[in-house]
Scaffold this motif. Structure first.
Motif, mmCIF file in Angstrom:
data_model
loop_
_atom_site.group_PDB
_atom_site.id
_atom_site.type_symbol
_atom_site.label_atom_id
_atom_site.label_comp_id
_atom_site.label_asym_id
_atom_site.label_seq_id
_atom_site.Cartn_x
_atom_site.Cartn_y
_atom_site.Cartn_z
ATOM 1 N N CYS A 376 -11.754 4.003 7.174
ATOM 2 C CA CYS A 376 -12.157 2.609 7.397
ATOM 3 C C CYS A 376 -11.722 2.166 8.790
ATOM 4 C CB CYS A 376 -11.525 1.721 6.334
ATOM 5 S SG CYS A 376 -11.799 -0.040 6.581
ATOM 6 N N ILE A 377 -12.643 1.535 9.521
ATOM 7 C CA ILE A 377 -12.329 1.055 10.869
ATOM 8 C C ILE A 377 -12.050 -0.441 10.888
ATOM 9 C CG2 ILE A 377 -13.673 2.905 11.930
ATOM 10 C CD1 ILE A 377 -15.894 0.859 12.419
ATOM 11 N N ARG A 378 -11.984 -1.058 9.724
ATOM 12 C CA ARG A 378 -11.630 -2.479 9.592
ATOM 13 C C ARG A 378 -12.574 -3.388 10.391
ATOM 14 N NH1 ARG A 378 -6.354 -2.668 7.444
ATOM 15 N NH2 ARG A 378 -5.277 -0.655 7.524
ATOM 16 N N LEU A 391 -13.064 -9.766 -0.659
ATOM 17 C CA LEU A 391 -12.552 -8.980 0.469
ATOM 18 C C LEU A 391 -12.657 -7.508 0.100
ATOM 19 C CD1 LEU A 391 -9.395 -11.125 1.355
ATOM 20 C CD2 LEU A 391 -11.603 -11.114 2.522
ATOM 21 N N PRO A 392 -13.813 -6.907 0.306
ATOM 22 C CA PRO A 392 -14.028 -5.523 -0.132
ATOM 23 C C PRO A 392 -13.027 -4.534 0.454
ATOM 24 C CG PRO A 392 -16.113 -6.561 0.442
ATOM 25 C CD PRO A 392 -15.035 -7.486 0.894
ATOM 26 N N GLN A 393 -12.572 -4.781 1.674
ATOM 27 C CA GLN A 393 -11.637 -3.845 2.297
ATOM 28 C C GLN A 393 -10.330 -3.790 1.516
ATOM 29 O OE1 GLN A 393 -11.165 -4.120 6.630
ATOM 30 N NE2 GLN A 393 -8.960 -3.843 6.347
ATOM 31 N N GLN A 394 -9.791 -4.962 1.165
ATOM 32 C CA GLN A 394 -8.545 -4.985 0.390
ATOM 33 C C GLN A 394 -8.767 -4.389 -1.010
ATOM 34 O OE1 GLN A 394 -9.393 -7.253 2.532
ATOM 35 N NE2 GLN A 394 -7.606 -7.257 3.885
ATOM 36 N N LEU A 395 -9.908 -4.692 -1.602
ATOM 37 C CA LEU A 395 -10.218 -4.107 -2.908
ATOM 38 C C LEU A 395 -10.259 -2.583 -2.819
ATOM 39 C CD1 LEU A 395 -13.065 -6.504 -4.120
ATOM 40 C CD2 LEU A 395 -10.725 -6.399 -4.981
ATOM 41 N N TYR A 396 -10.806 -2.083 -1.738
ATOM 42 C CA TYR A 396 -10.884 -0.633 -1.533
ATOM 43 C C TYR A 396 -9.497 -0.012 -1.417
ATOM 44 C CZ TYR A 396 -11.174 3.584 1.380
ATOM 45 O OH TYR A 396 -10.995 4.840 1.910
ATOM 46 N N TRP A 397 -8.634 -0.619 -0.568
ATOM 47 C CA TRP A 397 -7.305 -0.039 -0.377
ATOM 48 C C TRP A 397 -6.514 -0.011 -1.679
ATOM 49 C CZ3 TRP A 397 -6.928 2.790 3.564
ATOM 50 C CH2 TRP A 397 -7.473 2.450 4.809
ATOM 51 N N HIS A 398 -6.520 -1.104 -2.399
ATOM 52 C CA HIS A 398 -5.721 -1.162 -3.634
ATOM 53 C C HIS A 398 -6.326 -0.289 -4.735
ATOM 54 C CE1 HIS A 398 -3.066 -4.046 -1.913
ATOM 55 N NE2 HIS A 398 -3.971 -5.012 -1.820
ATOM 56 N N SER A 399 -7.655 -0.208 -4.791
ATOM 57 C CA SER A 399 -8.285 0.670 -5.787
ATOM 58 C C SER A 399 -7.960 2.128 -5.489
ATOM 59 C CB SER A 399 -9.804 0.459 -5.797
ATOM 60 O OG SER A 399 -10.142 -0.848 -6.165
ATOM 61 N N ARG A 400 -8.043 2.478 -4.222
ATOM 62 C CA ARG A 400 -7.761 3.858 -3.832
ATOM 63 C C ARG A 400 -6.310 4.221 -4.108
ATOM 64 N NH1 ARG A 400 -8.624 6.353 2.294
ATOM 65 N NH2 ARG A 400 -7.835 8.452 1.829
#
Length: 554
Positions: A376-378, A391-400
């Motif tokens: 991810c390049i944010r 906030l899909p990025q935060q959802l992605y980090w925590h899901s991962r």
């Protein structure tokens, strides 16, 4: 009511996608032939699966209930043609994992013979809302937009809940899918009549039918039908074509300006939303008394010979629809649903269910291999297009990272899995897959928590029962000991009375032994016997025992 009376709003984010709907809208809806074999899954909706009522070898008729509802959030399943039950067991069903599930398999006989149906109810106003909902439930109707929630429940707002607006969703925003478009073009009156029935059940003040502006023929057909019916409470509203306008919360926002609260329902803001195909099914259930045994399905994509829309019996295998539409040409991927929210089918042997709206036979050009994901390049593009303002990025980090508590802090369950974030991601990260994984894991944890809570309650109940039984046993023992002590006291008094009686007997015997007897009138033999008895009494008295009594009176 006119379209000008509705002020359109805009939801956050969204995408302008190629519609690719013209491929399947050039031909009228055709009725697919009766298949040789019907496969009816018992689980075709959200909620409890239905329970089979038939047995292998039994002949069934078209429209007959073959599986009954097993709970409140459940509806029956009906045979979509006549034939003989060949099998009841697990069979592959439409699912991303390709899993199998219990199904009723019917070998059709080609006669298509109807069962005895209930009497139609053309005058829906003669039914109170409760009876109307029961008719909808008995017909096995669920949401035909894809979710599959039992429709009778959504027609029951409950005590203290007022419904201001009924929204009929005709947006059909996802590319390639055109089944609702063709239904609105060719059967607009059924949709309008169904909307009237639903509004009556909900006591809603008005009904708004939302259609994207890339479906002018459908909007014109509905307006013409509405002109003939002349119902001022119903309004056909054309909305801008932006994906995913067809999302329930997004369409409600566009038409009413109201926001459905996080983790809430449209009913919380006085709105109920149904699909236009569901409205047509409700009309058929009352005006024709027919259950939900068929639906319109789009068969499309560059990988099929003749894309078009078909009226398909529930339970028809996908391969037979492909064959009817000219067979495969250059298919790369077979998808149930659209390219954004659909999933790949591992086999075309699976059946059409109540929630199957599209079969997409995609070519390599239509469904290219995704590039390998990169870090991810944010960039924030995912947040810009998210229609749920997440906030899909935060959802992605925590899901991962499997941080499921934190991912819920970012409202994971408000995600509608539309795929907008993954579509614009320059790193080609399959974001929706991570969200689905997190939801599945959270649901699994919740199930385990419920099981653990049930086990704890069972253990506490078991322990309490054992303690109660122990206390009851101890109480019974105390009561028994008290009774025994009472009995022992009575026995002692009885023993003392017996001993006193025995003592009196001994004293009497001793006294009798001491007194001389008059033996003058007796014979010698009698005197001898008396002497022997006296001697035994004397010896018994000396030994402390009662001497035997001689009953021989001579």
């Amino acid at each position: 009511m006119t379209a000008n009376a509705v002020i359109l709003r805009r939801f956050h984010g969204g995408l302008h996608l190629p519609s690719n709907k013209h491929q399947s809208t050039g031909l009228h809806i055709a009725r697919a032939p009766v298949p040789k074999r019907l496969i009816l899954p018992l689980q075709q909706h959200i909620g409890e699966p239905a329970e089979a009522l038939v047995e292998v070898g039994e002949r069934v008729l078209k429209g007959q209930v073959v599986a009954r509802a097993s709970g409140y959030v459940s509806v029956p399943v009906h045979a979509s043609s006549s034939g003989t039950v060949a099998e009841i067991g697990d069979h592959p069903v439409p699912h991303p994992s390709g899993l199998s599930a219990p199904c009723i398999v019917i070998d059709t006989d080609g006669e298509d013979e109807w069962t005895q149906l209930p009497e139609p109810t053309p005058d829906y106003t003669a039914l109170d809302p409760s009876a109307l909902r029961n008719r909808v439930r008995d017909a096995g109707i669920v949401g035909l937009g894809g979710a599959g929630f039992p429709s009778f429940i959504k027609l029951n707002p409950g005590a203290g809940k007022a419904v201001d607006t009924l929204v009929l969703n005709g947006a059909e925003c996802e590319p390639y899918i055109s089944c609702d478009d063709m239904l609105m073009r060719e059967h607009p009156e059924q949709i309008i009549r169904g909307a009237q029935i639903m509004r009556h059940a909900l006591h809603a003040g008005r009904c708004l039918i939302g259609i994207e502006d890339n479906k002018p023929e459908a909007a014109a057909a509905l307006r013409e039908a509405l002109k003939q019916i002349d119902d001022p409470t119903i309004n056909v509203v054309v909305v801008p074509t932006i994906y995913p306008t067809g999302g329930e919360k997004q369409l409600i926002r566009v038409l009413t300006g109201k926001e459905v609260p996080s983790n809430g329902l449209p009913l919380d803001i006085g709105v109920v939303c149904h699909n236009v195909a569901t409205a047509a099914a409700v009309y058929a259930a009352l005006h024709e008394a027919t259950p939900l045994i068929s639906r319109i399905v789009t068969v499309t994509g560059g990988g099929v010979g003749e894309p078009r829309n078909l009226e398909v019996r529930i339970g028809t295998p996908v391969r037979e629809l492909i064959e009817y539409c000219g067979g495969y040409t250059d298919v790369k991927r077979l998808v149930l649903g659209g390219p954004m929210m659909g999933f790949t089918l591992l086999s075309d042997d699976v059946p059409i269910t109540k929630t199957s709206n599209c079969i997409l036979a995609a070519t390599l050009k239509e469904s290219p291999e995704p590039p390998p994901p990169m870090p991810c390049i944010r960039c924030g593009s995912c947040a810009e297009v998210c229609p749920a303002q997440l906030l899909p990025q935060q959802l992605y980090w925590h899901s991962r990272s499997k941080e499921f508590d934190k991912v819920q802090d970012y409202h994971l369950f408000d995600c509608i899995e539309c795929g907008c974030c993954a579509y614009v991601c320059p790193s080609h990260i399959p974001l929706v897959h991570y969200y689905r994984f997190a939801k599945t894991e959270i649901w699994a944890q919740e199930r385990e928590k419920r099981k653990a809570e049930q086990a704890r309650r069972r253990h506490e109940f078991h322990t309490a029962r054992l303690e109660r039984e122990k206390a009851e046993r101890e109480a019974r023992m105390r009561k028994k000991k008290a009774a025994l002590k009472k009995d022992d006291g009575a026995d002692d008094s009885k023993k003392a009375a017996i001993d006193a009686a025995m003592q009196r007997v001994r004293e009497k015997q001793a006294k009798a032994s001491a007194e001389p007897r008059n033996t003058d009138s007796l014979t010698e033999d009698q005197r001898r016997k008396i002497a022997e008895v006296d001697e035994r009494r004397r010896r018994g008295a000396q030994a402390g025992e009662a001497a035997p009594v001689d009953n021989d009176n001579g």
